[in-house]
Design a protein around this motif. Sequence first.
Motif, mmCIF file in Angstrom:
data_model
loop_
_atom_site.group_PDB
_atom_site.id
_atom_site.type_symbol
_atom_site.label_atom_id
_atom_site.label_comp_id
_atom_site.label_asym_id
_atom_site.label_seq_id
_atom_site.Cartn_x
_atom_site.Cartn_y
_atom_site.Cartn_z
ATOM 1 N N PRO A 169 0.947 -1.254 -0.080
ATOM 2 C CA PRO A 169 0.070 -0.113 0.015
ATOM 3 C C PRO A 169 0.734 1.303 -0.089
ATOM 4 C CG PRO A 169 0.129 -0.838 2.133
ATOM 5 C CD PRO A 169 1.049 -1.852 1.438
ATOM 6 N N GLY A 170 0.325 2.519 -0.183
ATOM 7 C CA GLY A 170 0.890 3.674 -0.061
ATOM 8 C C GLY A 170 0.343 4.590 -0.799
ATOM 9 N N LEU A 171 0.411 6.002 -0.459
ATOM 10 C CA LEU A 171 -0.160 7.077 -1.463
ATOM 11 C C LEU A 171 0.843 8.208 -1.046
ATOM 12 C CD1 LEU A 171 -3.096 8.645 0.468
ATOM 13 C CD2 LEU A 171 -2.058 6.835 1.525
ATOM 14 N N THR A 172 0.791 9.010 -2.017
ATOM 15 C CA THR A 172 1.646 10.238 -2.271
ATOM 16 C C THR A 172 1.554 11.046 -0.990
ATOM 17 O OG1 THR A 172 1.463 10.261 -4.614
ATOM 18 C CG2 THR A 172 2.295 12.398 -3.402
ATOM 19 N N GLU A 173 0.546 11.245 -0.307
ATOM 20 C CA GLU A 173 0.431 12.027 0.685
ATOM 21 C C GLU A 173 1.109 11.454 1.947
ATOM 22 O OE1 GLU A 173 -3.818 12.066 -1.099
ATOM 23 O OE2 GLU A 173 -1.785 11.077 -1.439
ATOM 24 N N VAL A 174 1.340 10.156 2.274
ATOM 25 C CA VAL A 174 2.140 9.540 3.191
ATOM 26 C C VAL A 174 3.393 9.212 2.572
ATOM 27 C CG1 VAL A 174 1.658 7.777 4.973
ATOM 28 C CG2 VAL A 174 -0.316 8.777 4.164
ATOM 29 N N TYR A 175 4.216 9.934 2.046
ATOM 30 C CA TYR A 175 5.417 9.669 1.458
ATOM 31 C C TYR A 175 5.367 9.264 0.245
ATOM 32 C CZ TYR A 175 7.384 10.013 6.414
ATOM 33 O OH TYR A 175 7.502 10.559 7.576
ATOM 34 N N GLY A 176 4.561 8.118 0.166
ATOM 35 C CA GLY A 176 4.365 7.302 -1.276
ATOM 36 C C GLY A 176 4.251 5.817 -1.113
ATOM 37 N N PRO A 177 4.502 4.780 -2.172
ATOM 38 C CA PRO A 177 4.422 3.547 -1.816
ATOM 39 C C PRO A 177 5.308 2.804 -0.540
ATOM 40 C CG PRO A 177 5.561 4.012 -3.866
ATOM 41 C CD PRO A 177 5.076 5.180 -3.399
ATOM 42 N N GLY A 178 5.055 1.952 0.135
ATOM 43 C CA GLY A 178 6.144 1.580 0.845
ATOM 44 C C GLY A 178 5.607 1.698 2.529
ATOM 45 N N THR A 179 4.238 1.999 2.891
ATOM 46 C CA THR A 179 3.846 2.327 3.943
ATOM 47 C C THR A 179 3.445 0.966 4.724
ATOM 48 O OG1 THR A 179 1.445 2.618 3.182
ATOM 49 C CG2 THR A 179 3.048 4.314 3.351
ATOM 50 N N GLY A 180 3.815 -0.121 4.053
ATOM 51 C CA GLY A 180 3.421 -1.425 4.920
ATOM 52 C C GLY A 180 3.469 -2.682 3.639
ATOM 53 N N LEU A 181 3.476 -3.929 4.060
ATOM 54 C CA LEU A 181 3.622 -4.934 3.370
ATOM 55 C C LEU A 181 3.037 -6.248 3.925
ATOM 56 C CD1 LEU A 181 5.104 -5.581 0.260
ATOM 57 C CD2 LEU A 181 6.625 -6.802 1.373
ATOM 58 N N ASP A 182 2.514 -7.394 3.246
ATOM 59 C CA ASP A 182 2.176 -8.452 3.761
ATOM 60 C C ASP A 182 3.654 -9.337 4.107
ATOM 61 O OD1 ASP A 182 1.993 -8.273 1.113
ATOM 62 O OD2 ASP A 182 0.945 -10.442 1.271
ATOM 63 N N CYS A 183 3.630 -10.148 4.960
ATOM 64 C CA CYS A 183 4.949 -10.930 5.149
ATOM 65 C C CYS A 183 4.635 -12.151 4.380
ATOM 66 C CB CYS A 183 5.266 -11.200 6.532
ATOM 67 S SG CYS A 183 3.840 -12.398 7.362
ATOM 68 N N VAL A 184 5.674 -13.214 4.476
ATOM 69 C CA VAL A 184 5.498 -14.430 3.712
ATOM 70 C C VAL A 184 4.374 -15.252 3.892
ATOM 71 C CG1 VAL A 184 8.018 -14.448 2.979
ATOM 72 C CG2 VAL A 184 7.299 -15.536 5.242
ATOM 73 N N HIS A 185 3.667 -15.079 5.277
ATOM 74 C CA HIS A 185 2.599 -15.826 5.625
ATOM 75 C C HIS A 185 1.299 -15.126 4.913
ATOM 76 C CE1 HIS A 185 4.622 -18.286 8.694
ATOM 77 N NE2 HIS A 185 5.278 -17.176 8.756
ATOM 78 N N HIS A 186 1.197 -14.004 4.436
ATOM 79 C CA HIS A 186 0.255 -13.562 3.718
ATOM 80 C C HIS A 186 -0.965 -13.418 4.541
ATOM 81 C CE1 HIS A 186 2.732 -13.292 0.372
ATOM 82 N NE2 HIS A 186 2.846 -14.531 0.362
ATOM 83 N N ARG A 187 -0.985 -13.081 5.798
ATOM 84 C CA ARG A 187 -2.125 -12.968 6.651
ATOM 85 C C ARG A 187 -2.534 -11.585 6.973
ATOM 86 N NH1 ARG A 187 -2.493 -17.688 10.005
ATOM 87 N NH2 ARG A 187 -1.595 -19.323 8.724
ATOM 88 N N GLY A 188 -2.226 -10.574 5.953
ATOM 89 C CA GLY A 188 -2.696 -9.051 6.126
ATOM 90 C C GLY A 188 -1.379 -8.503 5.997
ATOM 91 N N ILE A 189 -1.561 -7.035 5.845
ATOM 92 C CA ILE A 189 -0.582 -6.116 5.762
ATOM 93 C C ILE A 189 0.076 -5.589 7.019
ATOM 94 C CG2 ILE A 189 0.066 -4.093 4.665
ATOM 95 C CD1 ILE A 189 -2.143 -4.855 2.407
ATOM 96 N N HIS A 190 1.196 -5.778 7.297
ATOM 97 C CA HIS A 190 1.577 -5.331 8.235
ATOM 98 C C HIS A 190 2.080 -3.848 8.048
ATOM 99 C CE1 HIS A 190 2.841 -8.757 10.604
ATOM 100 N NE2 HIS A 190 3.043 -9.330 9.433
ATOM 101 N N TYR A 191 1.600 -2.862 8.981
ATOM 102 C CA TYR A 191 1.672 -1.357 8.512
ATOM 103 C C TYR A 191 2.555 -0.711 9.555
ATOM 104 C CZ TYR A 191 -1.810 -0.322 12.101
ATOM 105 O OH TYR A 191 -2.606 0.151 13.087
ATOM 106 N N TRP A 192 3.223 0.373 9.151
ATOM 107 C CA TRP A 192 4.495 0.860 9.855
ATOM 108 C C TRP A 192 3.836 1.913 10.890
ATOM 109 C CZ3 TRP A 192 5.857 -3.010 7.953
ATOM 110 C CH2 TRP A 192 6.410 -3.135 6.802
#
Length: 431
Positions: free
Chosen positions: A235-258
């Motif tokens: 996920p990510g949007l320009t207003e919050v820096y850009g892409p890279g505000t979180g990611l799902d881990c290798v278990h793919h149980r949702g997106i960890h957000y910073w």
Amino acid sequence: MMKRSFMPSFRTKEELEALQLEGLKWTVKHAYDGSPFYRQRLDEAGVKPSDIRTLADLKRLPFVTAQDLQAQYPWPLRAVPFDRIVRLHASTGTTGRRKVLVYTEKDIDDWADMFARCYEMAALTREDRVQICVGYGVWTAGVGFQLGCERFGALAIPAGPGNIDMQIQFLEDFQTTVLGCTASMALLLAEEVEKRGLRDRIGVKKVIFGAERSSEAMGARIKELLGAEHAFDIPGLTEVYGPGTGLDCVHHRGIHYWADYYILEILDPETLEPVPEGEVGEMVYTTLRKEAAPLIRYRSRDLTRLLPGDCPCGSPLPRHDKIVGRSDDMFIVRGVNIYPSHIDELLSRQKGVGSEYQIHLSHQEDGKDYMVVKVEREPGGDPSTDGALSRKIEKDLRKETLVSAAVEIVNYQGLPRTERKSRRVFDHRQY
């Protein structure tokens, strides 16, 4: 050389909340002191920086919207002098003025660390080769992927979007291991790899895509065609820096957000009150470290839900679900509110169809609205089953959305492909 970790320092919820409170106090004071816009908004709300004593005080702060950014063009939310600004980025500006955001050197540095954390969360190594197939220039996508890649220590291949022949050549010649792109671009490339019979001659193991909602079926198809092990949602949007505000881990149980860089509220778009954990609401951001253009309760219009419990990976970072759409993506048919994600999820459960679809809305002479859903037949599917398949989907659509729709099954690859974002809804209605 010992690899640096970009994971957070906190381990408990209490440690995170203490960090967030410190960041919230700093952000409100910084915005109040440096931004005439924020000072006026906070004064109108009757809130002074000294009033922020607990995280519960967040709800006392006024909201900021995309319309505010457009009204303050070209330097919205600016809270530092121009001699501290080193870069600007802008949104795509599909409606009205572009949303322009500025960055200090520290903002850029923080963003690089945030994106490097994405690569670490996806279990990349310094041996990985990341082919970046998103737009460069004033957009945040390309430079964000590249900043994070270089900060992490992997090899960046800044291919940019489009130019499929070059992209395929790079995949084979450079033995790219990771693709960074939109889901639509990933599908386009994957189908081209299949068409050219190159799957055994490339080395893609992971795909990181964002900028648009992607279905489970689409992700599975991309992995199958490329021979990849994982597809990650960024996920990510320009207003919050850009892409890279979180990611799902290798278990793919949702997106960890910073959560150590921003506070995420999930609010009812109508009442602007918090929704219960696990229910869908609008993502509202408050940054904790952003200098040049801080955000205080910024309404993103993106919709998701917070996920309860712990992830099997053991990370202390909280999680939200995939973004299901935008509150302004909703369309109304015969008085029923429908999000494209409703239809997306329904089609992903259907056997016999592909991942690509379109929704067409029209208003006929009888005064009624009509909806037609076009969906591709699965690769190698039997056209003689189209009638039964369309009737089943029509029945499921009527049951789950309470709206009758006609379903047209079209040939595999019969709908257009794009290297950017796929258009899903075509509203032809004229009243």
